[in-house]
Design a protein around this motif. Structure first.
Motif, PDB file in Angstrom:
ATOM      1  N   SER A 244       0.829  -1.210   0.000  1.00 18.09           N
ATOM      2  CA  SER A 244       0.000   0.000   0.000  1.00 18.09           C
ATOM      3  C   SER A 244       0.860   1.254   0.000  1.00 18.09           C
ATOM      4  N   TYR A 245       1.934   1.229   0.766  1.00 16.93           N
ATOM      5  CA  TYR A 245       2.829   2.386   0.832  1.00 16.93           C
ATOM      6  C   TYR A 245       3.421   2.674  -0.550  1.00 16.93           C
ATOM      7  N   ARG A 246       3.918   1.654  -1.202  1.00 17.61           N
ATOM      8  CA  ARG A 246       4.566   1.836  -2.511  1.00 17.61           C
ATOM      9  C   ARG A 246       3.575   2.208  -3.613  1.00 17.61           C
ATOM     10  N   GLN A 247       2.406   1.585  -3.618  1.00 19.48           N
ATOM     11  CA  GLN A 247       1.508   1.716  -4.758  1.00 19.48           C
ATOM     12  C   GLN A 247       0.364   2.709  -4.564  1.00 19.48           C
ATOM     13  N   ILE A 248       0.031   3.052  -3.320  1.00 17.55           N
ATOM     14  CA  ILE A 248      -1.189   3.837  -3.133  1.00 17.55           C
ATOM     15  C   ILE A 248      -0.948   5.153  -2.399  1.00 17.55           C
TER      16      ILE A 248
END
Length: 128
Positions: free
Chosen positions: A66-70
């Protein structure tokens, strides 16, 4: 059967972490009754380590993705790390009163990290 991509890892993480916290908090109260109910396996270190490992895998996988993609917000990861620090300190502490307090607090903190991540994911209007 649901597609694997539609499974919400944060909801699974909240459930696993909360179950771990409840298990650790309630175990001292029911320890003497477990054999009478045929549930002595709930007091084994293997089950406890398995629950912690499951929470760790789900947490790192879900929150880092979630951190990387959102959302790119570090607070869920920081909260997750704090939760595992509570659990680690609880296990390593030589003060008997610390373990039954810190380990459930750690489990609920990990569940809170997943909850925060879930809210951040829902608040983002687009994927990065």
């Amino acid at each position: 059967m649901k597609n694997f991509k539609t499974i919400n890892l944060d909801k699974i993480g909240i459930t696993a972490s909360t179950a771990c916290a409840i298990h650790c908090a309630a175990l001292p109260f029911f320890l003497t009754l477990l054999p009478l109910w045929g549930l002595e396996f709930l007091a084994t270190p293997l089950l406890e380590m398995s629950m912690i490992l499951l929470s760790l895998i789900l947490g790192v996988w879900s929150l880092s993705k979630s951190y990387r993609q959102i959302h790119r917000n570090p607070y869920p990861i920081i909260t997750l790390a704090c939760g595992f620090m509570f659990i680690l300190i609880g296990h390593l502490s030589e003060i008997d009163l610390i373990e039954p307090i810190l380990i459930p607090v750690g489990g609920f903190t990990i569940a809170g990290a997943h909850f925060l991540n879930l809210k951040l994911n829902r608040s983002c209007k687009h994927h990065h």
